[in-house]
Design an enzyme around this catalytic site. Structure first.
Site, short mmCIF file in Angstrom:
data_model
loop_
_atom_site.label_atom_id
_atom_site.label_comp_id
_atom_site.label_asym_id
_atom_site.label_seq_id
_atom_site.Cartn_x
_atom_site.Cartn_y
_atom_site.Cartn_z
N ASP A 209 -3.32 -5.76 -3.97
CA ASP A 209 -2.46 -6.30 -2.91
C ASP A 209 -3.30 -6.68 -1.69
O ASP A 209 -2.79 -7.22 -0.71
CB ASP A 209 -1.32 -5.33 -2.54
CG ASP A 209 -1.79 -4.03 -1.92
OD1 ASP A 209 -3.02 -3.78 -1.94
OD2 ASP A 209 -0.95 -3.26 -1.43
N SER A 210 -4.63 -6.46 -1.79
CA SER A 210 -5.57 -7.02 -0.80
C SER A 210 -5.42 -8.54 -0.74
O SER A 210 -5.94 -9.16 0.18
CB SER A 210 -7.01 -6.64 -1.14
OG SER A 210 -7.30 -6.96 -2.49
N ASP B 77 -1.60 -4.21 -8.77
CA ASP B 77 -1.29 -3.31 -7.67
C ASP B 77 0.21 -3.39 -7.36
O ASP B 77 0.75 -4.48 -7.19
CB ASP B 77 -2.05 -3.80 -6.43
CG ASP B 77 -2.76 -2.70 -5.69
OD1 ASP B 77 -2.53 -1.52 -6.01
OD2 ASP B 77 -3.56 -3.05 -4.81
N LYS C 27 -1.24 0.02 -10.44
CA LYS C 27 -1.91 0.93 -9.50
C LYS C 27 -0.97 1.26 -8.35
O LYS C 27 -0.28 0.36 -7.84
CB LYS C 27 -3.20 0.31 -8.96
CG LYS C 27 -3.90 1.21 -7.92
CD LYS C 27 -5.31 0.76 -7.61
CE LYS C 27 -5.42 -0.29 -6.56
NZ LYS C 27 -4.84 0.08 -5.24
N GLU D 212 -0.70 3.58 -4.60
CA GLU D 212 -1.30 4.42 -3.56
C GLU D 212 -0.45 5.69 -3.49
O GLU D 212 0.76 5.62 -3.28
CB GLU D 212 -1.32 3.67 -2.22
CG GLU D 212 -2.23 2.45 -2.30
CD GLU D 212 -2.33 1.67 -0.99
OE1 GLU D 212 -1.87 2.17 0.05
OE2 GLU D 212 -2.89 0.56 -1.03
N GLU E 62 -10.88 5.72 -2.16
CA GLU E 62 -11.30 4.75 -1.13
C GLU E 62 -11.72 5.45 0.15
O GLU E 62 -10.97 6.30 0.69
CB GLU E 62 -10.16 3.74 -0.84
CG GLU E 62 -10.58 2.75 0.25
CD GLU E 62 -9.73 1.49 0.33
OE1 GLU E 62 -8.85 1.28 -0.53
OE2 GLU E 62 -9.97 0.72 1.28
O1 KIV Z 1 -5.84 -4.01 -3.01
C1 KIV Z 1 -6.99 -3.83 -3.44
O2 KIV Z 1 -7.78 -4.76 -3.64
C2 KIV Z 1 -7.39 -2.45 -3.70
C3 KIV Z 1 -8.84 -2.19 -4.03
C4 KIV Z 1 -9.69 -2.43 -2.86
C5 KIV Z 1 -9.06 -0.87 -4.64
O3 KIV Z 1 -6.60 -1.58 -3.64
#
Ligand code: KIV
Length: 266
Positions: free
Chosen positions: A45-46, A84, A114, A116, A183
């Site tokens: 989600d970056s 994510d 993924k 958090e 992280e």
């Molecule tokens: O959103 C993302 O790219 C991430 C990674 C940096 C682990 O969570």
């Protein structure tokens, strides 16, 4: 071509072979990183920061993540593909989490999701895992909790906080996650967590003792704007390369030297 699986990633930990993961957000980049030998690709989600130009990841939606995962999956033939789960797609209820995690596998070609994670989301990991969806958990600096954490800061430096993260990591493994992203935590804590788990850890700003490493592709390639976090290493300077290529093109168009006869039809 045989796809990397969760079993392969866990076996890599047992064999002491490092796991290489990068993010990708489009098919072209995905196909380059896939053939460059990465083991895993994350549609992070970056993308809120690096693709959408947002200040943080909070505004990223499920539909945007599903779309980007779909296009990345067309470029990935071998690497393990994880999507994510964006902010508020799993925090509200287990029903939301199951429905949204399911979308990634049904609609986008992801092999895992993924999340958090904190102590409140352990039951969510268990429920998603029970539905047959592999879960990669993410602890330490969790960008979706930016306001609760009061900024992007290294986590787990205080004794109480490091003990909390170690306990949380063990609970995450018990609830059935197949891997864990760490992280921005101190190296020593990352090593302790890695040594105490059977599942692989993948570090970003967590030192070299994790079972694997992940970087945001735009950071690694030198496309992202400075300043970058301390943990980033730029393996190329593509921002400068792209800038020069486009300004050379602009100069030639203005001067009337592009297209030349070679690029023209008779
Ligand atoms: O959103 C993302 O790219 C991430 C990674 C940096 C682990 O969570």
């Amino acid at each position: 071509m045989k796809k990397v699986t969760t079993i392969d990633l866990c076996r890599m930990k047992v064999n002491g072979e490092k796991i290489v993961m990068v993010t990708a957000y489009d098919a072209a980049t995905a196909s380059i990183v896939d053939t460059a030998g990465v083991d895993a690709v994350l549609v992070g989600d970056s993308l809120g920061n690096v693709i959408q130009g947002r200040a943080n990841t909070l505004g990223v939606t499920m539909d945007e993540m599903v779309y980007h995962t779909q296009i990345v999956s067309r470029g990935v033939k071998r690497a393990f593909l994880t999507a994510d789960m964006p902010f508020m797609s799993y925090q509200g209820s287990i029903e939301d989490a199951l429905r949204n995690a399911g979308r990634f596998l049904k609609e986008s070609g992801a092999q895992a999701v993924k999340l958090e994670v904190n102590e409140q989301s352990l039951d969510t990991i268990y429920a998603i895992r029970k539905a047959g969806i592999p879960v990669m958990a993410h602890i330490g600096l969790c960008p979706q909790s930016i306001h609760a954490m009061g900024g992007y800061r290294v986590q787990g430096r205080m004794e109480g906080e490091s003990a909390r993260l170690l306990k949380l990591a063990k609970e995450i493994e018990e609830r059935g996650a197949f891997s864990l992203v760490l992280e921005s935590i101190p190296r020593k804590l990352a090593r302790e967590i890695t040594d105490s788990l059977r599942i692989p850890t993948i570090g970003i700003g967590a030192g070299t003792d994790c079972d694997g490493q992940v970087l945001v592709i735009n950071d690694l390639l030198g496309i992202s704007e400075e300043p970058l976090p301390k943990f980033v290493k730029k393996y190329a300077e593509l921002r400068k390369t792209i800038h020069k290529a486009v300004s050379d093109y602009a100069d030639e168009v203005k001067a009337g030297t592009f297209p030349a006869p070679d690029q023209s039809y008779d």
